[in-house]
Design an enzyme around this catalytic site. Structure first.
Site, PDB file in Angstrom:
ATOM      1  N   CYS A 161      -1.073  -3.360 -16.533  1.00  0.00           N
ATOM      2  CA  CYS A 161      -1.759  -2.412 -15.642  1.00  0.00           C
ATOM      3  C   CYS A 161      -1.306  -2.568 -14.199  1.00  0.00           C
ATOM      4  CB  CYS A 161      -3.268  -2.574 -15.741  1.00  0.00           C
ATOM      5  SG  CYS A 161      -3.875  -4.207 -15.291  1.00  0.00           S
ATOM      6  N   HIS A 213       0.822  -1.213   0.000  1.00  0.00           N
ATOM      7  CA  HIS A 213       0.000   0.000   0.000  1.00  0.00           C
ATOM      8  C   HIS A 213       0.855   1.260   0.000  1.00  0.00           C
ATOM      9  CE1 HIS A 213      -3.501  -2.451   1.971  1.00  0.00           C
ATOM     10  NE2 HIS A 213      -3.450  -2.610   0.672  1.00  0.00           N
TER      11      HIS A 213
END
Length: 567
Positions: A499, A201
């Site tokens: 992606c 994260h």
């Protein structure tokens, strides 16, 4: 601390340095700050609550947990893109019935609310850590939830990052989404963590902020708070007490280069004119409009649709989904928009789906696999996308996550084509990469999700600091799989995109193009550096760098080999 070797890298006169895994390029310098304010609480010294006060204590705990969850939700709504998605997932975790029930049960037996919070969260964290994979990623989030609930119960200020008075470098063991979501990149100019990996994260949000970041720095705690340090996000170095004049000159040069890079306006192509679509990753209409306003993206390469589903007690209606999808389509009206169907399960459970317990949820019922038990969720989503596409300037492309077999690709493509949409799948599972030729015979495009492809290929938890080198997308084995998919795309004359977070690394982006990738989708903040780097090299250079990286023995060697070719 390890000495920086001047023979292999510029050290700017630093007296010492620590080294980790580079994730966001750039150079920054400033005093060290750290996360503070974690509540001090002695669980073992907590006195038992009298039976007559336990109901009130339980109510106080529930109110504190709800307050913390609502703050996460508010932060999610105030942010966009991947940051909003991560915060929404943390809000859902803060409301999770399992840990709240565990804590409430302890309180009913006499444990004070703060101690019950610590014990319940620590129990769940131990379980998540043992499960590994995506569940282990949530341990940092659980610790953040624990600290915030304990502070709320005790009436203490909410823990978090201090507001620096000058541009500073934030160092931490790890950073929770709530810590990084509100960072001002003018004041927090770089990040480095002792834990985490290239797709953690912290790394994802650092890319969205566009600030240098290094993770998995084993010796980071040996750097003192307040020390003057530089963070070199390209080499993965945190240098201590560099020569002030040398580092100031280097940072100024880096800032001038960054200003030049920011002027890039596209379109994406190599120096010899080979076209490469530079696309953006978005999560909702707000982030899509913000990305479109940059004026440099050729469209959307990854529209994460999870925000429409997370935290909801019931499935959103087709009309509700249609409205959200249309916002993104309208933001890039007439341009390419690739929509990923729901990637839920594992670390992003749905409240309206009874997810069974899984011993290894990272390899369990997630992504496209949810249709086995709840086919109506995907059918409704495809209906909503088709309705949103009605009257749009271009037909949306739709791809399914976690596809592992040719049969799954065929079944998904049929449903997408029935609705007049363009079908594709994500290549995240090694089996899909190995069967890329057969899968491309069933669909119109594929997009490689390098985060999960790396994790599954290397059999390494992408949140493990000890395994950060294995979860580096520069791993030659991962690049070899990308090469196989690229070759299949060329043979079928069908697009192959990337992606995952690898598409945000300018050097690696060139390597990916050399492996046959035709589009790169990244955080909008990374688009200009990627496009600018591609514009300085030829397709032949990209191909040569790609072959050198695949032939390398390690990510470090691969980076060095590619840099030798590409500059």
């Amino acid at each position: 601390m390890a000495q920086v070797e001047s023979s292999t890298a510029q050290n700017y006169g630093a007296v010492a340095a620590v080294v980790g895994t580079p994730v966001v390029s750039g150079l920054a310098y400033g005093p060290v700050i750290r996360v503070s304010g974690v509540p001090e609480y002695d669980v073992d010294a907590a006195a038992e609550i009298p039976e007559t006060e336990r109901a009130a204590e339980a109510a106080r705990f529930v109110a504190a947990a709800e307050t913390v969850a609502e703050r996460f939700t508010a932060r999610a709504r105030a942010n966009t893109g991947s940051t909003a998605e991560v915060l929404a997932a943390t809000a859902a975790l803060a409301k999770d019935r399992a840990w709240i029930a565990t804590a409430t049960g302890l309180i009913e037996k006499g444990t004070p609310a703060a101690a019950a919070t610590v014990r319940a969260i620590d129990t769940i964290s131990d379980m998540f850590a043992k499960l590994g994979g995506l569940m282990a990623e949530r341990v940092t989030d659980l610790a953040d939830i624990r600290n915030r609930v304990v502070a709320e119960v005790l009436g203490l200020p909410e823990p978090g990052i201090p507001l620096p008075e000058q541009p500073s470098v934030l160092l931490a063991d790890d950073l929770a989404p709530a810590d990084t979501a509100g960072l001002d990149p003018k004041l927090v100019v770089a990040l480095a963590t002792r834990l985490g990996g290239p797709s953690s994260h912290t790394a994802i949000i650092a890319r969205q902020l566009g600030i240098p970041c290094v993770v998995a720095v084993a010796d980071l705690n040996r750097v003192d708070t307040g020390a003057m340090v530089f963070v070199d996000g390209e080499r993965g170095v945190v240098g201590v007490d560099p020569d002030a004049e040398q580092i100031a000159a280097a940072v100024e040069a880096a800032q001038q280069l960054a200003a030049e890079v920011a002027q890039w306006r596209g379109p994406g192509r190599t120096a010899d004119g080979h076209a490469v679509a530079i696309l953006g990753n978005v999560a909702d209409g707000v982030s899509a409009r913000s990305a479109a306003d940059l004026g440099i993206l050729a469209g959307v390469g990854l529209f994460r649709t999870e925000l429409a589903f997370l935290e909801r007690p019931d499935e959103p209606s087709v009309a509700q989904q249609q409205s959200l999808y249309r916002e993104v389509i309208d933001a890039f009206d007439g341009d390419k928009v690739v929509i990923r169907t729901l990637d839920a399960g594992s670390d992003k459970p749905l409240r309206f789906v009874n997810h069974p317990h899984e011993d290894n949820p990272a390899m369990g019922v997630r992504g496209n696999r949810i249709v086995a038990t709840h086919p109506e969720i995907r059918e409704h989503q495809l209906d909503a996308i088709a309705a949103a596409a009605d009257g749009a300037g271009a037909v949306p492309w739709v791809m399914a996550p976690m596809v592992a077999t040719v049969a799954e690709a065929r079944e998904f493509a049929a449903q997408v084509r029935e609705r007049g949409l363009t079908p594709g799948v994500m290549i995240e599972v090694p089996s899909a990469a190995v069967q890329a030729e057969k899968i491309l015979a069933e669909v119109d495009f594929v997009s490689i999700g390098t985060n999960d492809l790396t994790q599954y290929t290397m059999a390494a938890d992408r949140m493990s600091a000890e395994l950060a080198a294995l979860t580096d997308p520069w791993q030659p084995a991962v690049l070899a799989l990308v090469e196989r998919v690229g070759a299949a795309g060329r043979a079928a004359d069908k697009p192959v995109g990337v992606c995952g977070e690898a598409a945000a690394d300018p050097l690696l982006a060139c390597v990916l193009v050399g492996l046959g990738v035709s589009s790169l989708s990244c955080a909008p903040a990374a688009a200009a550096p990627v496009g600018r780097k591609l514009a300085t090299v030829t397709l032949d250079q990209c191909a040569a760098a790609a072959q050198a990286a695949v032939a390398a023995d390690s990510p470090v060697d691969g980076r060095a080999a590619a840099r030798a070719v590409l500059g």
